[in-house]
Motif scaffolding. Structure first.
Motif, mmCIF file in Angstrom:
data_model
loop_
_atom_site.group_PDB
_atom_site.id
_atom_site.type_symbol
_atom_site.label_atom_id
_atom_site.label_comp_id
_atom_site.label_asym_id
_atom_site.label_seq_id
_atom_site.Cartn_x
_atom_site.Cartn_y
_atom_site.Cartn_z
ATOM 1 N N GLY A 1 0.808 -1.214 0.000
ATOM 2 C CA GLY A 1 0.000 0.000 0.000
ATOM 3 C C GLY A 1 0.839 1.261 0.000
ATOM 4 N N LEU A 2 1.932 1.272 0.763
ATOM 5 C CA LEU A 2 2.811 2.448 0.777
ATOM 6 C C LEU A 2 3.394 2.698 -0.611
ATOM 7 N N VAL A 3 3.890 1.643 -1.261
ATOM 8 C CA VAL A 3 4.485 1.806 -2.589
ATOM 9 C C VAL A 3 3.444 2.329 -3.570
ATOM 10 N N ALA A 4 2.247 1.759 -3.562
ATOM 11 C CA ALA A 4 1.193 2.202 -4.487
ATOM 12 C C ALA A 4 0.856 3.667 -4.266
ATOM 13 N N ASN A 5 0.759 4.074 -3.017
ATOM 14 C CA ASN A 5 0.410 5.471 -2.731
ATOM 15 C C ASN A 5 1.537 6.429 -3.073
ATOM 16 N N MET A 6 2.774 5.995 -2.948
ATOM 17 C CA MET A 6 3.882 6.847 -3.378
ATOM 18 C C MET A 6 3.847 7.042 -4.887
ATOM 19 N N LEU A 7 3.505 5.991 -5.627
ATOM 20 C CA LEU A 7 3.349 6.129 -7.075
ATOM 21 C C LEU A 7 2.198 7.085 -7.411
ATOM 22 N N ILE A 8 1.136 7.027 -6.626
ATOM 23 C CA ILE A 8 0.002 7.934 -6.833
ATOM 24 C C ILE A 8 0.428 9.376 -6.598
ATOM 25 N N MET A 9 1.147 9.612 -5.500
ATOM 26 C CA MET A 9 1.565 10.976 -5.173
ATOM 27 C C MET A 9 2.558 11.533 -6.185
ATOM 28 N N GLU A 10 3.298 10.636 -6.850
ATOM 29 C CA GLU A 10 4.268 11.068 -7.864
ATOM 30 C C GLU A 10 3.639 11.214 -9.245
ATOM 31 N N GLY A 11 2.336 10.910 -9.351
ATOM 32 C CA GLY A 11 1.648 11.065 -10.620
ATOM 33 C C GLY A 11 1.816 9.909 -11.589
ATOM 34 N N GLU A 12 2.455 8.831 -11.150
ATOM 35 C CA GLU A 12 2.617 7.668 -12.032
ATOM 36 C C GLU A 12 1.384 6.777 -12.046
ATOM 37 N N LEU A 13 0.537 6.936 -11.066
ATOM 38 C CA LEU A 13 -0.669 6.109 -10.942
ATOM 39 C C LEU A 13 -1.800 6.993 -10.460
ATOM 40 N N ASN A 14 -2.963 6.845 -11.044
ATOM 41 C CA ASN A 14 -4.151 7.611 -10.664
ATOM 42 C C ASN A 14 -5.038 6.738 -9.789
ATOM 43 N N ALA A 15 -5.321 7.204 -8.568
ATOM 44 C CA ALA A 15 -6.115 6.402 -7.638
ATOM 45 C C ALA A 15 -7.515 6.137 -8.166
#
Length: 449
Positions: free
Chosen positions: A176-190
């Motif tokens: 979950g931490l890794v996924a949310n870091m990707l979200i915050m960096e704009g690589e993944l849209n929640a």
């Protein structure tokens, strides 16, 4: 894809798997918070200490002391050895600690006697000591850090203090931490759809679900995770992932084969139901979006920045895919460093490891009413958000938990971090969580003074 087992085969496999995944049929009532008179009887934890069991010793070990992947979860106390030797049973991938100097953990013994003398009142009005808690929860090791200092550590059932230990669903919180870091960096849209990233799931139950619904386990799929039920879908998950083995299994031989076979249930976003397969889908999304294995992401983003003493590792299915929901193994003190990083709003070892905004978002939690409808014993008032258990109490407590007693407890208000590694005979934490919650509350009150 390989054909699924026939109904007759599934019944036979399920019956065997009741033991193979660590649950006997007569234990099924545990999941309904049974009265003490209804609970099964097990040997006292100290009477089956790992040092007394002599598993896998000798060249070769005697037949009754050998442990294999097919039966390492078959009966307690074989788990006591297995949880500290998982990479000897199942393929794994390294999570490197890097070459940075080890971050020191200062030690203070001033509170040890007070913790040992702590009296904890249980829900039935009885009292236990801290030593009772360690014994009743079948703790293998426990670490308490207060204001950055180790105030208590014990290893009642560890082969060595720095042995990596199986963490089971604590893994989900790292994912979950890794996924949310990707979200915050704009690589993944929640709010993007799961199938935008994993078109292989277009005909599965995740069609129409968003990434955030997977993170919060409010995507609804046709999958049951009832460990005491030999026909539960968790049996298929365990066999497909290679968590255990059975000669009659002819179903999927990998997670990538298994996940697309899971169908739809109710509307997404309305119900919280805890399902490990959501975390496996999340791991797939992370790999697809970032182009990196989950182990590499955890190493680069988290583990190498903690000043850890040991490499961690994550277990793999038969095709080399990580168990993103269950496979992490790490040592006690390094998990203490991880917990301290979280307690300090993501900052540790003179750097911001995890964004402070992400810690704040985790603590905000999710739908508490949906969580209450799910019915988690001993967790009144909680919610589940971004693969973390959130207490919604004044101290801002949040936790990562795994079956058989694994716990990373973060209490920013009391400046308290606690890690417990365990090998409880029954996988579900429903059996011990009310006691554990009362202990962590009493500890916080004590350490606050």
């Amino acid at each position: 894809m390989q054909r699924q087992a026939t109904t007759q085969q599934q019944d036979r496999i399920g019956s065997a798997m009741l033991n193979a995944v660590g649950f006997a049929a007569q234990q099924s009532r545990i999941f309904c918070a049974p009265a003490k008179s209804d609970t099964p009887s097990f040997p006292d934890s100290a009477s089956v200490a790992l040092s007394k069991l002599h598993y896998m010793q000798g060249f070769p070990p005697p037949a009754d002391k050998q442990i294999t992947r097919a039966e390492y979860l078959a009966q307690f106390p074989k788990t006591r050895w297995a949880f500290q030797h998982m990479r000897e049973l199942i393929p794994s991938r390294q999570i490197a600690c890097g070459r940075a100097p080890v971050t020191q953990l200062p030690v203070s013994n001033e509170q040890q006697k007070a913790i040992d003398a702590l009296s904890i009142e249980l829900s039935d009005g009885s009292h236990i000591t801290f030593a009772d808690f360690l014994n009743l929860s079948y703790a293998d090791a426990l670490l308490i850090i207060h204001k950055g200092q180790v105030v208590y550590q014990t290893y009642p059932n560890m082969a060595a203090e720095q042995s990596p230990h199986m963490l089971w669903s604590v893994t989900k919180s790292f994912t979950g931490l890794v996924a949310n870091m990707l979200i915050m960096e704009g690589e993944l849209n929640a709010e993007s759809l799961v199938t935008e990233h994993i078109p292989e799931l277009a005909e599965s139950g995740w069609a129409g679900a968003t990434v955030q619904q997977v993170l919060d386990m409010t995507a609804d799929v046709k999958y049951s995770e009832v460990y005491a039920d030999g026909t539960s879908d968790v049996i298929n998950y365990g066999l497909s992932a290679g968590i255990t083995q059975h000669p009659d299994w002819t179903g999927p031989a990998s997670l990538y084969q298994y996940l697309p076979s899971i169908g739809a249930a109710r509307a997404h976003g309305e119900h919280f139901v805890y399902r490990t397969v959501h975390s496996e889908v999340l791991g797939w999304i992370i790999r697809r979006v970032s182009g990196k294995e989950l182990a590499q992401q955890i190493a680069e983003r988290i583990w190498s920045k903690l000043g850890a003493e040991q490499d961690a590792y994550i277990l793999l299915d038969g095709k080399g895919t990580e168990w993103a929901g269950a496979g992490l193994n790490a040592s006690l003190r390094d998990l203490g460093r991880f917990a301290e990083m979280l307690r300090q709003n993501g900052r540790y070892n003179s750097q911001q490891v995890v964004p402070a905004e992400l810690i704040e978002e985790i603590q905000r939690g999710a739908d508490r009413e949906a969580f209450a409808r799910f019915g988690r014993a001993g967790m009144d008032g909680y919610s589940y958000h971004n693969q973390w258990w959130v207490a919604h109490n004044p101290d801002g407590v949040f936790e990562a938990m795994g079956v058989h007693g694994q716990l990373v407890h973060v209490n920013p208000g009391a400046e308290l971090s606690l890690v417990r590694l365990g090998s409880h005979p029954i996988a579900t934490n429903d059996y011990t969580y009310d006691m554990t919650r009362r202990v962590t509350t009493a500890l916080a009150d004590l350490l606050r003074g």
